[in-house]
Design an enzyme around this catalytic site. Structure first.
Site, short mmCIF file in Angstrom:
data_model
loop_
_atom_site.label_atom_id
_atom_site.label_comp_id
_atom_site.label_asym_id
_atom_site.label_seq_id
_atom_site.Cartn_x
_atom_site.Cartn_y
_atom_site.Cartn_z
N TYR A 223 -1.31 1.83 2.71
CA TYR A 223 -2.31 1.41 1.73
C TYR A 223 -2.48 -0.11 1.78
O TYR A 223 -3.61 -0.63 1.71
CB TYR A 223 -1.89 1.84 0.32
CG TYR A 223 -1.79 3.33 0.16
CD1 TYR A 223 -2.91 4.10 -0.17
CD2 TYR A 223 -0.58 4.00 0.35
CE1 TYR A 223 -2.82 5.48 -0.31
CE2 TYR A 223 -0.48 5.37 0.21
CZ TYR A 223 -1.61 6.11 -0.12
OH TYR A 223 -1.51 7.47 -0.24
N CYS A 224 -1.36 -0.81 1.92
CA CYS A 224 -1.42 -2.27 2.01
C CYS A 224 -2.11 -2.72 3.29
O CYS A 224 -2.87 -3.70 3.29
CB CYS A 224 -0.01 -2.85 1.96
SG CYS A 224 0.93 -2.43 0.49
N ASN A 225 -1.84 -2.02 4.38
CA ASN A 225 -2.47 -2.39 5.64
C ASN A 225 -3.98 -2.21 5.59
O ASN A 225 -4.74 -3.04 6.11
CB ASN A 225 -1.87 -1.58 6.79
CG ASN A 225 -0.44 -1.98 7.08
OD1 ASN A 225 -0.08 -3.15 6.98
ND2 ASN A 225 0.40 -1.01 7.45
N CYS B 126 3.66 -0.01 4.69
CA CYS B 126 2.80 0.55 3.64
C CYS B 126 1.37 0.71 4.16
O CYS B 126 0.65 -0.28 4.32
CB CYS B 126 2.81 -0.36 2.41
SG CYS B 126 1.65 0.15 1.11
#
Length: 224
Positions: free
Chosen positions: A90-92, A88
């Site tokens: 966005y999560c990173n 992901c």
């Protein structure tokens, strides 16, 4: 640049389909439909809120060492970010922003961890690729995420899209549940109560790491 500005810029590039993304345009309505259904279904309302009692947990770090919330809270407040996985982007980007804010969080007396359903090997990869100085704990089956009110099952049409895109969650996470946590960030006081909570069913929207600092500092100022 703020975290949300980075996320918005990435989203615009991804939707444009330009290299290196080359994302087929037909995938975007499917992803947006799933997000809209989570929002319309009131998923965020079921998550823990400020003042709620946070559930106790023990999860393994990437090296297989059990880490308990009780032990972490014995040192001071605890900041938790629920992380979907190494796949992901966005999560990173959020993990990178949290790492940049880690000194401020630790200066306020807190410990920072992320919690993900992915297997430890993928957490090690996440930590390495994002240059993290805090651990990603493995939450098999999203059981702790469920206790925080964040777990949801992917609808069948989104499962099919993930499979077509090569995003094999059973392989990444080590279970066949096809569940994920909604992105959520919490600060927990030493008394076990939630000091700060931010949950958004839209995985492209994340709060700034600094947003939790006032609540964290206020909680630290209170007697345990």
């Amino acid at each position: 640049m703020s975290l949300q500005a980075r996320l918005d810029a990435f989203k615009a590039d991804f939707r444009s389909g330009k290299p290196p993304f080359n994302a087929p345009p037909e995938i975007h309505p499917v992803m947006e439909r799933a997000t809209a259904e989570l929002i319309d279904g009131g998923a965020a309302a079921r998550a823990l809120k400020v003042g709620d009692r946070a559930p106790a947990f023990t999860l393994n770090d990437p090296d297989g060492k059990p880490i308990s919330s009780a032990d972490l809270l014995a040192r001071g407040p605890l900041v938790i970010s629920f992380y979907r996985g190494v796949w992901c982007p966005y999560c990173n980007m959020e993990l990178q922003a949290l790492e940049a804010a880690r000194l401020a969080i630790e200066t306020a007396g807190a410990t920072l961890v992320a919690i993900s359903p992915q297997k430890p090997a993928n957490s090690r990869r996440s930590a390495r690729e994002n240059s993290l100085g805090f651990p990603i704990l493995s939450d098999p089956g999203n059981e702790v995420a469920a206790a925080f009110g964040l777990r949801f099952a992917l609808p069948d049409y989104l499962v099919e899209l993930y499979k077509k895109l090569g995003n094999n969650l059973p392989l990444t996470n080590g279970d066949d549940s096809w569940t994920l946590p909604m992105p959520g960030r919490f600060a927990i006081g030493q008394d076990g109560n939630v000091l700060y909570a931010e949950v958004n069913p839209d995985y492209t929207k994340r709060p700034e790491p600094e947003d939790l600092l006032p609540a964290l500092r206020a909680g630290v100022a209170q007697p345990a």
